[in-house]
Write a protein that holds these residues in place. Structure first.
Motif, PDB file in Angstrom:
ATOM      1  N   PRO A  72      24.910 -39.550 -28.414  1.00 24.72           N
ATOM      2  CA  PRO A  72      24.747 -41.009 -28.323  1.00 24.72           C
ATOM      3  C   PRO A  72      24.416 -41.530 -26.934  1.00 24.72           C
ATOM      4  O   PRO A  72      23.578 -42.431 -26.791  1.00 24.72           O
ATOM      5  CB  PRO A  72      26.102 -41.515 -28.824  1.00 24.72           C
ATOM      6  CG  PRO A  72      26.505 -40.501 -29.851  1.00 24.72           C
ATOM      7  CD  PRO A  72      26.074 -39.186 -29.254  1.00 24.72           C
ATOM      8  N   SER A 118      28.748 -43.196 -36.112  1.00 27.17           N
ATOM      9  CA  SER A 118      27.349 -43.225 -35.707  1.00 27.17           C
ATOM     10  C   SER A 118      26.564 -44.138 -36.639  1.00 27.17           C
ATOM     11  O   SER A 118      26.896 -44.288 -37.814  1.00 27.17           O
ATOM     12  CB  SER A 118      26.756 -41.816 -35.764  1.00 27.17           C
ATOM     13  OG  SER A 118      27.453 -40.945 -34.911  1.00 27.17           O
ATOM     14  N   TRP A 419      29.778 -41.157 -25.763  1.00 30.22           N
ATOM     15  CA  TRP A 419      29.405 -42.479 -26.265  1.00 30.22           C
ATOM     16  C   TRP A 419      29.182 -43.477 -25.135  1.00 30.22           C
ATOM     17  O   TRP A 419      29.048 -44.673 -25.379  1.00 30.22           O
ATOM     18  CB  TRP A 419      30.483 -42.992 -27.227  1.00 30.22           C
ATOM     19  CG  TRP A 419      30.381 -42.345 -28.563  1.00 30.22           C
ATOM     20  CD1 TRP A 419      30.935 -41.164 -28.954  1.00 30.22           C
ATOM     21  CD2 TRP A 419      29.642 -42.820 -29.686  1.00 30.22           C
ATOM     22  NE1 TRP A 419      30.593 -40.883 -30.247  1.00 30.22           N
ATOM     23  CE2 TRP A 419      29.796 -41.888 -30.727  1.00 30.22           C
ATOM     24  CE3 TRP A 419      28.874 -43.953 -29.909  1.00 30.22           C
ATOM     25  CZ2 TRP A 419      29.207 -42.041 -31.963  1.00 30.22           C
ATOM     26  CZ3 TRP A 419      28.272 -44.119 -31.150  1.00 30.22           C
ATOM     27  CH2 TRP A 419      28.451 -43.173 -32.163  1.00 30.22           C
TER      28      TRP A 419
END
Length: 437
Positions: A72, A118, A419
């Motif tokens: 990510p 996600s 993230w």
């Protein structure tokens, strides 16, 4: 971009030696170098004056490593760079990793991207490394990349009343003067050596990496499969319906030097020696390898404290990507962190009063996160390997920790670091929207 006689040089591998002025010179056309050049272009830097020049010592874009996985944090950066859509349309996402301990036969399944959900393009996707390089390079103006350009030396000069500039000499005799110099030239960076950063250290482990090709399709499930054995960690993940990326991480052995760069010797060492006890499906993937994408190299890293305290900048000279914070691939963060660097560095340079101020701001912002990623990757690899060259009772305890604690509790926390959102390249407009919206 203009030479010192006012004419625009034609950047080719056979370019004649000239004197060149540039606003920004980036050494290395890998992920960090191309992403930084694109980030600067998105912010309008280099549009006037000398422009942005990327020096690449090879004759074409490199594809060493065959493939990589973008997490990510990498997709946040690619979205800021404006190229995420070019890659998400080509590569499927996957959610899970299946880890099998060969000694016991036990298998654990966990979400590879940690505990967060996600959605959209912000998911885990493996891809061909060259596809990422080409997606970045296609957005750059013709002539930005100068191939077959090997850096021979770095110096500085300062005219009265002007900031210090970098003076680069190439092995073909070309002299380039630049207001900003960014080293994106990999683990053994010439720029990082010039700055005085410590040499990367050995992790005690090495990795074979390959790309298997099945012209009629492989039929494998879209997930990362890993196989653990004493002193070894093997894995494979489909990239497309025909291509599978695979790796074998081992405690460094003399056979690595004996095999050198010979694909046949490397593959034979994997299938007949190191990995001979691996499952048949894994060995089949290895045997389908494209010899042009097979490598065996030591896993190096720069100590976290050297990243936190080392001389990562001098005036308007700095480093990014592996040149700044080389790390082991155990959290798949080498490419992702390089993309983060590119966005943060370009943004810092665009906002600062002087290039030196921008470089200082960038280094201050990146040191902590880079050191954390290096430490997390090293710890992740060491534990999953069962401890590098650790045997007996200690080795048993490390493996017990790995199988019962690491994958269940610690890895999800490490994965949450993937993230991180490095932010956008422009300030919100009056409506509160950015260019990516």
């Amino acid at each position: 971009m203009a030479d010192r006689g006012g004419k625009a040089p034609a950047w080719t591998s056979a370019a004649a030696a000239v004197d060149v002025d540039a606003e920004v010179v980036i050494v290395g056309a890998g992920i960090a170098g191309l992403a930084t050049a694109l980030a600067l272009r998105r912010l309008g830097m280099g549009a006037a004056g000398g422009g942005v020049l990327v020096l690449e010592r090879h004759a074409e874009l490199r594809s060493t490593g065959a493939a990589l996985t973008i997490f990510p944090n990498g997709w946040f950066a690619l979205r800021a760079l404006g190229v995420a859509h070019k890659l998400t349309s080509r590569y499927d996402a996957f959610e899970t990793s299946r880890v099998t301990t060969l000694e016991t036969g036990a298998t654990q399944v966990f979400r590879f991207a940690g505990r967060k959900s996600s959605s959209g393009d912000v998911r885990v996707r493996p891809m061909h490394r060259k596809a990422l390089l080409e997606a970045l390079a296609e957005e750059l103006p013709p002539g930005t990349i100068r191939f077959s350009s090997k850096l021979a030396s770095i110096a500085t000069e300062k005219a009265q009343g002007s900031p210090e500039i970098a003076v680069l000499r190439l092995d073909d005799g070309t002299v380039i003067r630049s207001k900003v110099l960014i080293g994106c030239d990999g683990v053994h960076s010439v720029v990082s050596q010039w700055l005085g950063l410590s040499e990367p250290a050995s992790s005690g482990r090495s990795a074979v990496r390959g790309l298997a090709v099945y012209p009629d399709g492989h039929g494998l499930k879209k997930e990362l499969r890993q196989f653990l054995s004493e002193g070894l960690r093997a894995g494979m993940v489909p990239i497309s319906h025909t291509d599978v990326y695979w790796f074998l991480v081992n405690n460094t052995v003399p056979a690595e030097q004996e095999a050198g760069t010979d694909p046949a010797k490397i593959l034979r060492e994997v299938t007949d020696n190191l990995g001979r006890h691996m499952p048949a499906e894994y060995l089949d993937v290895a045997r389908h390898s494209d010899s042009g994408n097979l490598s065996w190299a030591p896993l190096l890293y720069r100590a976290p404290w050297a990243i936190l305290r080392g001389p990562a900048a001098r005036g308007a000279v700095t480093v990014a990507g592996d040149a700044f914070h080389p790390m082991t691939p155990d959290m798949a963060q080498g490419g992702c962190s390089a993309l983060e660097d590119a966005v943060v560095l370009a943004r810092a340079l665009s906002r600062a009063a002087t290039p030196a101020d921008g470089v200082a701001s960038y280094v201050a912002e990146r040191r902590g996160r880079a050191a954390w990623l290096v430490a997390g990757a090293y710890l992740s690899g060491w534990v999953q390997q069962g401890g590098t060259n650790v045997r007996g009772v200690r080795g048993y305890m490390v493996r017990l920790f790995r199988d019962w604690i690491f994958y269940r509790f610690l890895f999800p926390r490490l994965a949450d670091a993937m993230w991180f959102d490095c932010g956008d390249l422009v300030e919100p407009n009056a409506e509160g929207k950015t260019h990516s919206e």
